[in-house]
Enzyme design. Structure first.
Site, PDB file in Angstrom:
ATOM      1  N   SER A 123     -23.488  18.686 -14.650  1.00 49.36           N
ATOM      2  CA  SER A 123     -23.179  17.621 -15.591  1.00 49.36           C
ATOM      3  C   SER A 123     -23.170  16.282 -14.872  1.00 49.36           C
ATOM      4  O   SER A 123     -22.963  16.211 -13.670  1.00 49.36           O
ATOM      5  CB  SER A 123     -21.806  17.896 -16.210  1.00 49.36           C
ATOM      6  OG  SER A 123     -21.444  16.873 -17.098  1.00 49.36           O
ATOM      7  N   ASP A 124     -23.396  15.225 -15.652  1.00 52.97           N
ATOM      8  CA  ASP A 124     -23.290  13.886 -15.098  1.00 52.97           C
ATOM      9  C   ASP A 124     -22.843  12.933 -16.194  1.00 52.97           C
ATOM     10  O   ASP A 124     -23.174  13.119 -17.366  1.00 52.97           O
ATOM     11  CB  ASP A 124     -24.631  13.407 -14.528  1.00 52.97           C
ATOM     12  CG  ASP A 124     -24.462  12.153 -13.700  1.00 52.97           C
ATOM     13  OD1 ASP A 124     -23.805  12.241 -12.633  1.00 52.97           O
ATOM     14  OD2 ASP A 124     -24.936  11.093 -14.117  1.00 52.97           O
ATOM     15  N   THR A 125     -22.083  11.932 -15.802  1.00 47.65           N
ATOM     16  CA  THR A 125     -21.572  10.927 -16.733  1.00 47.65           C
ATOM     17  C   THR A 125     -21.716   9.544 -16.113  1.00 47.65           C
ATOM     18  O   THR A 125     -21.451   9.365 -14.931  1.00 47.65           O
ATOM     19  CB  THR A 125     -20.080  11.187 -17.048  1.00 47.65           C
ATOM     20  OG1 THR A 125     -19.948  12.488 -17.636  1.00 47.65           O
ATOM     21  CG2 THR A 125     -19.522  10.149 -18.007  1.00 47.65           C
TER      22      THR A 125
ATOM     23  N   SER B 195     -24.414  14.125 -19.849  1.00 45.06           N
ATOM     24  CA  SER B 195     -25.384  15.190 -20.090  1.00 45.06           C
ATOM     25  C   SER B 195     -24.897  16.441 -19.379  1.00 45.06           C
ATOM     26  O   SER B 195     -24.305  16.357 -18.298  1.00 45.06           O
ATOM     27  CB  SER B 195     -26.768  14.816 -19.556  1.00 45.06           C
ATOM     28  OG  SER B 195     -27.321  13.755 -20.303  1.00 45.06           O
TER      29      SER B 195
END
Length: 120
Positions: A70-72, A107
């Site tokens: 995940s990445d934010t 995502s």
């Protein structure tokens, strides 16, 4: 039996999965996410989430494992804002928020190593 592996060093993501009472393992990703460059914040989070999974996938190629990456990021008026590294960075980022619209964009990518299927 399937195993769940979180490709993340984020204490917040660990806490989130733990709150769901899921059994999982953490495997720190080895990709350099700072080298990933994209035109949009959404594309950036997608590519980083996939890169995190891909950086550890070979370790589980012969196992039935579900990998999660995940990445934010924060987007202020079309500009991607990364994580602050210093107290001065924090001040600059907060000043960007003043009077501006911002979005938090995340995502999540999932890869099942047994059937070789990825979801984003």
């Amino acid at each position: 039996m399937y195993k769940l592996v979180l490709a993340s060093s984020s204490p917040n993501r660990k806490a989130l999965l733990s709150s769901l009472n899921l059994k999982f393992k953490i495997h720190l990703p080895t990709c350099d996410e700072e080298k990933i460059i994209c035109e949009s914040s959404l594309d950036l989070t997608k590519k980083r989430a996939i890169a995190k999974i891909e950086s550890i996938a070979m370790c589980y190629q012969n196992e039935k494992v579900d990998l999660i990456g995940s990445d934010t990021v924060i987007d202020v008026n079309g500009k991607t804002i990364g994580k602050p590294k210093t107290e001065e960075d924090v001040k600059k980022i907060f000043s960007l928020y003043s009077g501006n619209f911002h979005s938090v964009i995340s995502s999540i990518a999932c890869l099942n190593t047994y059937i070789k299927d990825m979801f984003l």
